[in-house]
Scaffold this motif. Structure first.
Motif, PDB file in Angstrom:
ATOM      1  N   LEU A   8       0.671  -1.080  -0.262  1.00  0.00           N
ATOM      2  CA  LEU A   8       0.100  -0.359  -0.228  1.00  0.00           C
ATOM      3  C   LEU A   8       0.492   1.340  -0.254  1.00  0.00           C
ATOM      4  O   LEU A   8       0.366   2.310  -0.603  1.00  0.00           O
ATOM      5  N   TYR A  13      -2.137   1.811  -3.180  1.00  0.00           N
ATOM      6  CA  TYR A  13      -3.589   1.645  -3.551  1.00  0.00           C
ATOM      7  C   TYR A  13      -2.974  -0.176  -2.899  1.00  0.00           C
ATOM      8  O   TYR A  13      -2.805  -0.928  -3.669  1.00  0.00           O
ATOM      9  N   LYS A  16      -9.726  -4.009  -2.050  1.00  0.00           N
ATOM     10  CA  LYS A  16     -10.707  -3.939  -0.554  1.00  0.00           C
ATOM     11  C   LYS A  16     -10.439  -4.921   0.246  1.00  0.00           C
ATOM     12  O   LYS A  16     -11.121  -4.694   1.416  1.00  0.00           O
ATOM     13  N   LEU A  19      -7.685  -4.823   2.316  1.00  0.00           N
ATOM     14  CA  LEU A  19      -7.609  -3.386   3.287  1.00  0.00           C
ATOM     15  C   LEU A  19      -8.461  -4.713   3.993  1.00  0.00           C
ATOM     16  O   LEU A  19      -8.021  -3.585   5.220  1.00  0.00           O
ATOM     17  N   ALA A 212     -13.873  -0.224   4.561  1.00  0.00           N
ATOM     18  CA  ALA A 212     -12.853  -0.484   4.137  1.00  0.00           C
ATOM     19  C   ALA A 212     -14.128   0.414   2.335  1.00  0.00           C
ATOM     20  O   ALA A 212     -13.284   1.131   2.192  1.00  0.00           O
ATOM     21  N   LEU A 256      -4.439   5.024   6.639  1.00  0.00           N
ATOM     22  CA  LEU A 256      -4.784   4.322   6.003  1.00  0.00           C
ATOM     23  C   LEU A 256      -5.374   5.611   4.832  1.00  0.00           C
ATOM     24  O   LEU A 256      -5.558   5.160   3.784  1.00  0.00           O
ATOM     25  N   TYR A 260      -3.586   5.656   0.775  1.00  0.00           N
ATOM     26  CA  TYR A 260      -4.337   5.243  -0.048  1.00  0.00           C
ATOM     27  C   TYR A 260      -4.320   7.076  -1.063  1.00  0.00           C
ATOM     28  O   TYR A 260      -4.452   7.123  -2.180  1.00  0.00           O
TER      29      TYR A 260
END
Ligand code: 5AD
Length: 349
Positions: A8, A13, A16, A19, A212, A256, A260
């Motif tokens: 990540l 990225y 899902k 994640l 998420a 997070l 992202y």
């Protein structure tokens, strides 16, 4: 876990499912690594700067019925107020002298503040202080209204999506529509604002998959700013006996989000500072790079109570700039008093 976090970190990225794996296991293992990678990412994009905004809460009247919010229309225990143009300008004057170059005008959805009144306020601020950025945060409006504000000189707009899960959104709102919230965010982007979305962590009945979804939604929307804070119950709402979101979960979501969206402006929010005396600093160490101290007149600060225990004085008061600066320095960051635009905005990074 560590490999996933590093993937990540490198690619900004993850799908899902991956994640979700992180969210389900992070409490046991990997938390420090996640925070370290989020910090490194922020150092690469914005360095050790922390941007500052003066938050002016212009009205606590609200026609909406968000079940979690202390100023929702059904709460009869609220001492309602509206700031006049003169009062708003006094806040700006004080803020400008203290060095603030972004003012955030936030309020409930108050029909008194018609478009012409908002336009008048924005014009007055911009003509006195042409070098400041103005952020509006007054809820869902039509495309035409958003366009009008933008053309008057509003630079940024904050409209949290609250939760990207349709099920949960519909559960915690009575009349707001999920589709309209999402459409409003797209309209704001299309018009050209620096857009802030965002969500609460620890909403009653929120699960890891919902969280998420928040991140995946943000990655798609690609906003310039993201506000994330723990849900905190308010004593006059139906959620009064629910638990607050935790510091740990909020920190995880901040980190997070930084991974992202490496270029996003990410406040360490008042709600985070309200659940833990070290919350703001911990947020900054996990990738957050903005703070928004309260610049409202002191007489109204307690009245803008979205949740119980909201801090608005001391370290949270815009007037305490020296105290804020030294706290920020103490955890290795530098206060940046410029407008603090998103550095990727209108570039092709
Ligand atoms: N707890 C935490 N945050 C809240 N907000 C509103 N009510 C609460 C609450 N009870 C947040 C919402 C809103 C922002 C202005 O404040 O996310 O968008």
């Amino acid at each position: 876990m560590l490999e996933l976090i590093d993937k990540l970190y490198k690619k900004n990225y993850l799908e899902k499912e991956q994640l979700l794996y992180i969210l389900n296991h992070i409490e046991v293992y990997g938390k420090d690594h996640l925070i370290k990678r989020a910090h490194e990412t922020r150092m690469k994009t914005y360095g050790n700067k922390v941007y500052i905004r003066g938050l002016i809460e212009i009205t606590n009247h609200c026609k909406m019925d968000c079940k979690y919010c202390g100023i929702n229309i059904y709460n009869k225990n609220v001492d309602r107020y509206r700031l006049t143009l003169e009062e708003i300008l006094i806040c700006c004057e004080l803020g400008y002298r203290l060095g603030y170059r972004t003012f955030v005008l936030q309020g409930g959805e108050d029909s008194y503040f018609r478009d012409d009144i908002i336009v008048d306020i924005v014009k007055s601020i911009k003509s006195k202080y042409p070098d400041v950025a103005i952020t509006l945060s007054i809820g869902e409006k039509s495309y035409e209204s958003y366009k009008k504000y933008y053309e008057t000189g509003v630079d940024r707009y904050l409209l949290r999506h609250e939760t990207a899960s349709r099920r949960l959104f519909e559960k915690i709102h009575i009349s707001s529509s999920y589709d309209n919230r999402m459409k409003s965010l797209l309209n704001l982007k299309e018009i050209g604002y620096q857009v802030g979305a965002g969500f609460m962590v620890g909403i009653p009945d929120q699960n890891k998959e919902d969280l998420a979804e928040d991140i995946i939604f943000l990655k798609k929307l690609d906003p310039e700013m993201v506000g994330i804070g723990p849900f905190i119950p308010h004593r006059s709402t139906i959620y009064k006996s629910e638990k607050s979101g935790t510091l740990e979960d909020t920190i995880t979501m901040l980190a997070l989000t930084r991974l992202y969206l490496p270029y996003v402006l990410l406040p360490s929010t008042t709600a985070l500072g309200s659940i833990d005396p070290k919350g703001r600093e911990k947020g900054l160490m996990a990738g957050a790079n903005v703070i928004m101290p309260n610049l409202s007149p002191k007489s109204v600060r307690d009245k803008y109570a979205l949740y119980d225990g909201k801090v608005s004085f001391g370290y949270e008061g815009a007037e305490s700039i020296d105290c804020i600066r030294s706290k920020i320095n103490s955890v290795g960051f530098q206060l940046d008093m410029s407008r603090g635009d998103n550095i990727k905005w209108r570039t092709n990074i």
